[in-house]
Design a protein around this motif. Structure first.
Motif, short mmCIF file in Angstrom:
data_model
loop_
_atom_site.label_atom_id
_atom_site.label_comp_id
_atom_site.label_asym_id
_atom_site.label_seq_id
_atom_site.Cartn_x
_atom_site.Cartn_y
_atom_site.Cartn_z
N GLU A 126 0.86 -1.19 0.00
CA GLU A 126 0.00 0.00 0.00
C GLU A 126 0.89 1.23 0.00
O GLU A 126 2.09 1.14 0.29
N PRO A 127 0.30 2.40 -0.26
CA PRO A 127 1.12 3.62 -0.29
C PRO A 127 1.93 3.81 1.00
O PRO A 127 3.06 4.27 0.95
N SER A 128 1.36 3.44 2.15
CA SER A 128 2.10 3.61 3.41
C SER A 128 2.46 2.28 4.04
O SER A 128 2.73 2.20 5.24
N ALA A 129 2.42 1.23 3.28
CA ALA A 129 2.76 -0.09 3.83
C ALA A 129 3.47 -0.90 2.76
O ALA A 129 2.83 -1.62 1.98
N GLY A 130 4.79 -0.71 2.69
CA GLY A 130 5.60 -1.47 1.74
C GLY A 130 6.45 -2.47 2.50
O GLY A 130 6.06 -3.62 2.71
N ASP A 132 6.95 -2.47 5.64
CA ASP A 132 6.20 -2.87 6.83
C ASP A 132 4.75 -3.14 6.42
O ASP A 132 3.87 -2.31 6.61
N VAL A 133 4.52 -4.33 5.87
CA VAL A 133 3.18 -4.62 5.37
C VAL A 133 2.14 -4.68 6.49
O VAL A 133 0.95 -4.52 6.25
N SER A 134 2.62 -4.89 7.73
CA SER A 134 1.64 -4.98 8.82
C SER A 134 0.96 -3.64 9.08
O SER A 134 -0.05 -3.57 9.78
N ALA A 135 1.50 -2.57 8.47
CA ALA A 135 0.88 -1.24 8.64
C ALA A 135 -0.27 -1.02 7.65
O ALA A 135 -0.76 0.10 7.51
N MET A 136 -0.70 -2.08 7.01
CA MET A 136 -1.70 -1.89 5.95
C MET A 136 -2.98 -1.25 6.47
O MET A 136 -3.43 -1.50 7.59
N ARG A 137 -3.56 -0.41 5.60
CA ARG A 137 -4.77 0.32 5.99
C ARG A 137 -6.01 -0.17 5.28
O ARG A 137 -7.12 0.28 5.60
N THR A 138 -5.84 -1.00 4.29
CA THR A 138 -7.03 -1.52 3.60
C THR A 138 -7.81 -2.38 4.59
O THR A 138 -7.24 -3.26 5.25
N VAL A 139 -9.09 -2.07 4.70
CA VAL A 139 -9.90 -2.79 5.68
C VAL A 139 -10.97 -3.63 4.98
O VAL A 139 -11.46 -3.27 3.91
N ALA A 140 -11.29 -4.74 5.63
CA ALA A 140 -12.39 -5.59 5.17
C ALA A 140 -13.31 -5.74 6.38
O ALA A 140 -13.00 -6.46 7.31
N ARG A 141 -14.40 -4.98 6.35
CA ARG A 141 -15.31 -4.94 7.50
C ARG A 141 -16.44 -5.94 7.30
O ARG A 141 -17.08 -5.96 6.24
N ARG A 142 -16.65 -6.78 8.29
CA ARG A 142 -17.72 -7.79 8.18
C ARG A 142 -19.08 -7.12 8.23
O ARG A 142 -19.33 -6.30 9.11
N ASP A 143 -19.96 -7.50 7.31
CA ASP A 143 -21.33 -6.98 7.29
C ASP A 143 -22.24 -8.15 6.89
O ASP A 143 -22.44 -8.40 5.70
N GLY A 144 -22.71 -8.88 7.87
CA GLY A 144 -23.56 -10.05 7.59
C GLY A 144 -22.79 -11.12 6.85
O GLY A 144 -21.73 -11.57 7.31
N ASP A 150 -12.42 -1.49 1.74
CA ASP A 150 -12.09 -0.11 1.37
C ASP A 150 -10.59 0.07 1.52
O ASP A 150 -10.01 -0.32 2.55
N GLY A 151 -9.97 0.68 0.53
CA GLY A 151 -8.54 0.95 0.64
C GLY A 151 -7.88 0.95 -0.73
O GLY A 151 -8.55 0.93 -1.77
N GLU A 152 -6.55 0.98 -0.68
CA GLU A 152 -5.79 1.06 -1.93
C GLU A 152 -4.54 0.19 -1.84
O GLU A 152 -3.85 0.18 -0.81
N LYS A 153 -4.28 -0.54 -2.89
CA LYS A 153 -3.02 -1.29 -3.03
C LYS A 153 -2.23 -0.66 -4.17
O LYS A 153 -2.83 -0.14 -5.13
N VAL A 154 -0.93 -0.69 -4.07
CA VAL A 154 -0.10 -0.10 -5.14
C VAL A 154 0.98 -1.09 -5.59
O VAL A 154 1.33 -2.00 -4.84
N PHE A 155 1.46 -0.86 -6.81
CA PHE A 155 2.53 -1.68 -7.39
C PHE A 155 2.15 -3.16 -7.44
O PHE A 155 2.93 -4.03 -7.03
N ILE A 156 0.97 -3.45 -7.93
CA ILE A 156 0.51 -4.84 -7.95
C ILE A 156 0.74 -5.43 -9.34
O ILE A 156 0.13 -5.00 -10.33
N SER A 157 1.61 -6.44 -9.40
CA SER A 157 1.92 -7.10 -10.67
C SER A 157 0.68 -7.84 -11.17
O SER A 157 -0.02 -8.50 -10.39
#
Ligand SMILES: Cc1cc2nc3c(=O)[nH]c(=O)nc-3n(C[C@H](O)[C@H](O)[C@H](O)COP(=O)(O)OP(=O)(O)OC[C@H]3O[C@@H](n4cnc5c(N)ncnc54)[C@H](O)[C@@H]3O)c2cc1C
Length: 386
Positions: A126-130, A132-144, A150-157
């Protein structure tokens, strides 16, 4: 380029060499010039039965050793860095699915990644998690029965080409690493997901590298790979394999540049024993060949450790990654230098390998991060880590 390493299957290598000679090599300069996705190379390798070499045959793999995979990838990299990255990314996506997927998830995706009918990608950065991937901000919130991503990934082959994305996101950021969870995204049926345009890059120009954005992107609970919070260990297992890939690329880039100088020197009569003026060049080639042979032996030996150990040899893989990728850049640069002004010519291919080589020192964990992991292992062995 020869190897008689015991755990490298010569029949697989001969077949990969054939695809390299017929399909991948002839297309390589055009793939680079046009930043063209090397679909034909990938199809050629899959058609030969080598789509994902190391996975077992019952899921569509070739059941090959890690050393066979590394040698095959080095051969591909020696002629086309773009194809090698697209090819290795298929394995990087298939491996975690095979490790943690339900029987349904494995049956849906792994055979298709192996036969080339599906393209895969793996999304950590991610833009702020290269590093240190554990700093990732993309979230997957459970809803039923769904997760909302929601979030962004970068440099994905392969991100813009992928039928399936192995996504790592946090189900609860307050849990840090323990919140990281893996998901399988079927991009054919996703809303709220967008892949950006391929980035303009130094090298490996045909291997598309893109940003992925997720806005209120709903995926079924059945798309989760493993349990909530099991993503981080899976991620660590995945990067061990992808570091083997980067190391193999390094050996391949060095070998390809070396081969270009040998071909050029032969055409200029600089390899003749009757040409004393060429002795310096020949001695330098001897030195470079020694470097490549030593790095290859290190890589293949560590591949055998990977296959033979219960616990992944993380520090050894880091050593291979940092040593072999640095070798790729160093040897490719030395070869361009040996070629003189001809080294600048696109037609000889060495300048392309130099450009392709550099980024392998950075992706799959930068070489500084590999040094950190090795240093930690040294401290551990010396009893200095609590
Ligand atoms: C062509 C390409 C393809 C890629 N493909 C993928 C992919 O398919 N999937 C994916 O998830 N990611 C992918 N990546 C991302 C890649 O793995 C990351 O770029 C890489 O891990 C480094 O992260 P970063 O760029 O954020 O660098 P940063 O983490 O921001 O690091 C910047 C610099 O600081 C140094 N640094 C950082 N932390 C430390 C530390 N603790 N100690 C010492 N030095 C440190 C780094 O070594 C580096 O020099 C790709 C990248 C590229 C360029």
């Amino acid at each position: 380029m020869t190897t008689t390493w015991a755990s490298v299957d010569p029949a697989v290598i001969a077949s990969v060499d054939d695809v390299v000679r017929r399909v991948i090599g002839p297309a390589a300069a055009g793939v680079d010039r046009g930043s063209t996705f090397p679909a034909e190379g990938l199809e050629g390798l899959a058609a030969a039965g080598w789509g994902v070499l190391q996975l077992p045959t019952d899921v569509g793999g070739a059941g090959a050793s890690s050393a066979t995979y590394a040698e095959a990838l080095a051969r591909i990299s020696a002629v086309c860095g773009s194809t090698s990255t697209v090819y290795m990314t298929q394995m990087h996506a298939a491996h975690p699915i095979h490790l943690r997927g339900t029987p349904d998830q494995v049956a849906t995706w792994v055979p298709r990644l192996c036969d080339g009918s599906a393209i895969g990608s793996i999304a950590l950065t991610e833009p702020s998690a290269g590093s240190d991937v554990s700093a990732m901000r993309t979230v997957a919130r459970r809803d039923g029965d769904e997760y909302v991503v929601d979030g962004e990934k970068v440099f994905i082959s392969n991100g813009d080409r992928a039928d399936v994305v192995v996504l790592f996101a946090s189900v609860d950021r307050s849990l840090g690493k323990d919140g990281v969870t893996a998901f399988l995204l079927d991009t054919r049926s996703l809303t709220g997901f967008e892949a950006g345009p391929p980035l303009h890059k130094l090298g490996q120009k045909g291997a598309s590298t893109v940003a992925l954005s997720f806005v209120d992107c709903r995926i079924p609970v059945s798309a989760r790979l493993g349990e909530e919070g099991e993503g981080y260990p899976l991620l660590l297992q995945s990067v061990v394999r992808s570091r083997i890939s980067a190391a193999a690329q390094g050996v391949g880039f060095a070998q390809g540049a070396f081969d270009a100088v040998v071909a050029w020197a032969g055409a200029q009569d600089l390899l003749s024993s009757r040409n004393p003026d060429a002795q310096d060049l020949q001695f330098e080639l001897a030195r470079l060949r020694g470097e490549i042979t030593a790095a290859r032996a290190m890589l293949l030996s560590i591949c055998d450790d990977v296959d033979g150990s219960e616990v992944e040899p993380v520090a050894e893989v880091s050593l291979a990654k940092m040593h072999c990728t640095a070798l790729g850049t160093r040897v490719a640069a030395a070869c361009v230098q040996l070629l003189g002004a001809d080294g600048d010519l696109v037609s000889l291919g060495a300048e392309r390998l130099l450009r392709d080589a550099k980024i392998a020192e950075i992706y799959d964990g930068t070489n500084q991060i590999q040094s950190m992991l090795v240093a930690r292992d040294i401290r551990l062995a010396a009893g200095q880590v609590r």
